[in-house]
Design a protein around this motif. Structure first.
Motif, mmCIF file in Angstrom:
data_model
loop_
_atom_site.group_PDB
_atom_site.id
_atom_site.type_symbol
_atom_site.label_atom_id
_atom_site.label_comp_id
_atom_site.label_asym_id
_atom_site.label_seq_id
_atom_site.Cartn_x
_atom_site.Cartn_y
_atom_site.Cartn_z
ATOM 1 N N PRO A 34 47.255 37.448 46.248
ATOM 2 C CA PRO A 34 45.831 37.646 45.961
ATOM 3 C C PRO A 34 45.260 38.836 46.745
ATOM 4 O O PRO A 34 45.509 38.970 47.943
ATOM 5 C CB PRO A 34 45.190 36.339 46.419
ATOM 6 N N ILE A 35 44.535 39.701 46.027
ATOM 7 C CA ILE A 35 43.954 40.876 46.684
ATOM 8 C C ILE A 35 42.443 40.980 46.483
ATOM 9 O O ILE A 35 41.780 41.739 47.180
ATOM 10 C CB ILE A 35 44.617 42.187 46.209
ATOM 11 N N ALA A 36 41.908 40.232 45.509
ATOM 12 C CA ALA A 36 40.467 40.320 45.249
ATOM 13 C C ALA A 36 39.978 39.011 44.652
ATOM 14 O O ALA A 36 40.765 38.217 44.130
ATOM 15 C CB ALA A 36 40.158 41.470 44.305
ATOM 16 N N ARG A 37 38.664 38.813 44.755
ATOM 17 C CA ARG A 37 38.065 37.596 44.212
ATOM 18 C C ARG A 37 36.859 37.979 43.358
ATOM 19 O O ARG A 37 35.989 38.729 43.795
ATOM 20 C CB ARG A 37 37.627 36.677 45.355
ATOM 21 N N LEU A 38 36.824 37.475 42.125
ATOM 22 C CA LEU A 38 35.642 37.601 41.268
ATOM 23 C C LEU A 38 34.877 36.304 41.420
ATOM 24 O O LEU A 38 35.403 35.234 41.123
ATOM 25 C CB LEU A 38 36.039 37.777 39.800
ATOM 26 N N MET A 87 40.819 27.009 40.814
ATOM 27 C CA MET A 87 40.556 28.448 40.836
ATOM 28 C C MET A 87 41.691 29.130 40.077
ATOM 29 O O MET A 87 42.851 28.913 40.354
ATOM 30 C CB MET A 87 40.487 28.941 42.278
ATOM 31 N N LYS A 88 41.319 29.963 39.132
ATOM 32 C CA LYS A 88 42.306 30.663 38.318
ATOM 33 C C LYS A 88 42.789 31.911 39.046
ATOM 34 O O LYS A 88 42.018 32.614 39.679
ATOM 35 C CB LYS A 88 41.685 31.040 36.979
ATOM 36 N N ILE A 89 44.092 32.189 38.945
ATOM 37 C CA ILE A 89 44.673 33.403 39.511
ATOM 38 C C ILE A 89 45.229 34.231 38.354
ATOM 39 O O ILE A 89 45.967 33.723 37.509
ATOM 40 C CB ILE A 89 45.811 33.079 40.512
ATOM 41 N N VAL A 90 44.840 35.510 38.309
ATOM 42 C CA VAL A 90 45.340 36.414 37.270
ATOM 43 C C VAL A 90 45.921 37.653 37.933
ATOM 44 O O VAL A 90 45.521 38.029 39.026
ATOM 45 C CB VAL A 90 44.219 36.825 36.279
ATOM 46 N N ASN A 91 46.888 38.276 37.263
ATOM 47 C CA ASN A 91 47.448 39.507 37.820
ATOM 48 C C ASN A 91 46.560 40.684 37.419
ATOM 49 O O ASN A 91 45.665 40.556 36.577
ATOM 50 C CB ASN A 91 48.908 39.706 37.382
ATOM 51 N N THR A 92 46.769 41.827 38.046
ATOM 52 C CA THR A 92 45.892 42.977 37.824
ATOM 53 C C THR A 92 45.924 43.438 36.371
ATOM 54 O O THR A 92 44.893 43.820 35.821
ATOM 55 C CB THR A 92 46.263 44.153 38.752
ATOM 56 N N HIS A 93 47.071 43.385 35.724
ATOM 57 C CA HIS A 93 47.156 43.794 34.322
ATOM 58 C C HIS A 93 46.286 42.891 33.454
ATOM 59 O O HIS A 93 45.523 43.375 32.607
ATOM 60 C CB HIS A 93 48.609 43.766 33.832
ATOM 61 N N GLU A 94 46.371 41.596 33.654
ATOM 62 C CA GLU A 94 45.553 40.658 32.889
ATOM 63 C C GLU A 94 44.065 40.876 33.180
ATOM 64 O O GLU A 94 43.222 40.817 32.284
ATOM 65 C CB GLU A 94 45.948 39.214 33.212
ATOM 66 N N ALA A 95 43.744 41.146 34.445
ATOM 67 C CA ALA A 95 42.348 41.376 34.813
ATOM 68 C C ALA A 95 41.801 42.615 34.105
ATOM 69 O O ALA A 95 40.674 42.603 33.598
ATOM 70 C CB ALA A 95 42.214 41.521 36.322
ATOM 71 N N LYS A 96 42.591 43.688 34.044
ATOM 72 C CA LYS A 96 42.147 44.903 33.359
ATOM 73 C C LYS A 96 42.015 44.669 31.859
ATOM 74 O O LYS A 96 41.060 45.116 31.234
ATOM 75 C CB LYS A 96 43.129 46.052 33.597
ATOM 76 N N THR A 97 42.961 43.950 31.295
ATOM 77 C CA THR A 97 42.984 43.716 29.856
ATOM 78 C C THR A 97 41.859 42.791 29.405
ATOM 79 O O THR A 97 41.289 42.968 28.341
ATOM 80 C CB THR A 97 44.348 43.120 29.442
ATOM 81 N N HIS A 98 41.539 41.793 30.215
ATOM 82 C CA HIS A 98 40.588 40.753 29.820
ATOM 83 C C HIS A 98 39.372 40.678 30.741
ATOM 84 O O HIS A 98 38.809 39.603 30.938
ATOM 85 C CB HIS A 98 41.291 39.388 29.791
ATOM 86 N N LEU A 99 38.935 41.810 31.273
ATOM 87 C CA LEU A 99 37.834 41.797 32.234
ATOM 88 C C LEU A 99 36.572 41.166 31.654
ATOM 89 O O LEU A 99 35.948 40.326 32.303
ATOM 90 C CB LEU A 99 37.533 43.206 32.751
ATOM 91 N N SER A 100 36.207 41.524 30.444
ATOM 92 C CA SER A 100 34.984 40.956 29.847
ATOM 93 C C SER A 100 35.075 39.435 29.753
ATOM 94 O O SER A 100 34.114 38.729 30.067
ATOM 95 C CB SER A 100 34.754 41.536 28.449
ATOM 96 N N VAL A 103 33.159 33.924 35.103
ATOM 97 C CA VAL A 103 32.502 34.030 36.407
ATOM 98 C C VAL A 103 31.006 33.751 36.258
ATOM 99 O O VAL A 103 30.406 33.047 37.074
ATOM 100 C CB VAL A 103 32.758 35.419 37.035
ATOM 101 N N ALA A 104 30.394 34.294 35.203
ATOM 102 C CA ALA A 104 28.971 34.066 34.967
ATOM 103 C C ALA A 104 28.679 32.578 34.771
ATOM 104 O O ALA A 104 27.584 32.108 35.081
ATOM 105 C CB ALA A 104 28.508 34.861 33.757
ATOM 106 N N ALA A 105 29.669 31.842 34.284
ATOM 107 C CA ALA A 105 29.513 30.396 34.093
ATOM 108 C C ALA A 105 29.753 29.617 35.385
ATOM 109 O O ALA A 105 29.659 28.391 35.396
ATOM 110 C CB ALA A 105 30.457 29.917 33.000
ATOM 111 N N GLY A 106 30.089 30.332 36.480
ATOM 112 C CA GLY A 106 30.234 29.669 37.771
ATOM 113 C C GLY A 106 31.638 29.597 38.326
ATOM 114 O O GLY A 106 31.860 29.127 39.434
ATOM 115 N N GLU A 107 32.617 30.059 37.582
ATOM 116 C CA GLU A 107 34.019 29.987 38.029
ATOM 117 C C GLU A 107 34.348 31.157 38.956
ATOM 118 O O GLU A 107 33.793 32.250 38.835
ATOM 119 C CB GLU A 107 34.928 30.038 36.799
ATOM 120 N N THR A 108 35.240 30.925 39.902
ATOM 121 C CA THR A 108 35.750 31.975 40.776
ATOM 122 C C THR A 108 37.180 32.274 40.356
ATOM 123 O O THR A 108 37.965 31.360 40.117
ATOM 124 C CB THR A 108 35.720 31.541 42.254
ATOM 125 N N ILE A 109 37.517 33.549 40.267
ATOM 126 C CA ILE A 109 38.841 33.965 39.808
ATOM 127 C C ILE A 109 39.452 34.885 40.855
ATOM 128 O O ILE A 109 38.803 35.824 41.335
ATOM 129 C CB ILE A 109 38.733 34.688 38.452
#
Length: 81
Positions: A34-38, A1-14, A20-26
């Motif tokens: 950790p504060i949220a799960r995609l 499971m990949k962990i990203v910080n909020t800045h990376e999540a905002k920058t690379h959301l697409s 995630v659409a391919a089945g991965e959980t982030i």
């Protein structure tokens, strides 16, 4: 499971959503915690709306009022009960 910080999540959301659409959980972390799960949705089926309801359906206040006698005579060939 990949962990990203909020800045990376905002920058690379697409990009993350494609993974995630391919089945991965982030996991999304803030200050290393950790504060949220995609995650992919399981068995998601959007509800369908009937076309005439989409823009609202109006039912007159007197929709169940008795029909006029002349219309009953014409339509049913007899008197109302």
């Amino acid at each position: 499971m990949k962990i990203v910080n909020t800045h990376e999540a905002k920058t690379h959301l697409s990009r993350l959503l494609k993974r995630v659409a391919a089945g991965e959980t982030i996991l999304i972390a803030q200050a290393g915690r950790p504060i949220a799960r995609l995650a992919p949705l399981e068995d998601f089926a959007p509800t369908r709306e009937m076309g005439f309801v989409r823009h609202g359906l109006h039912i007159s206040d007197d929709f169940d009022a008795p029909l006029p006698e002349d219309l009953l005579q014409t339509s049913f060939g007899g008197e109302s009960s």
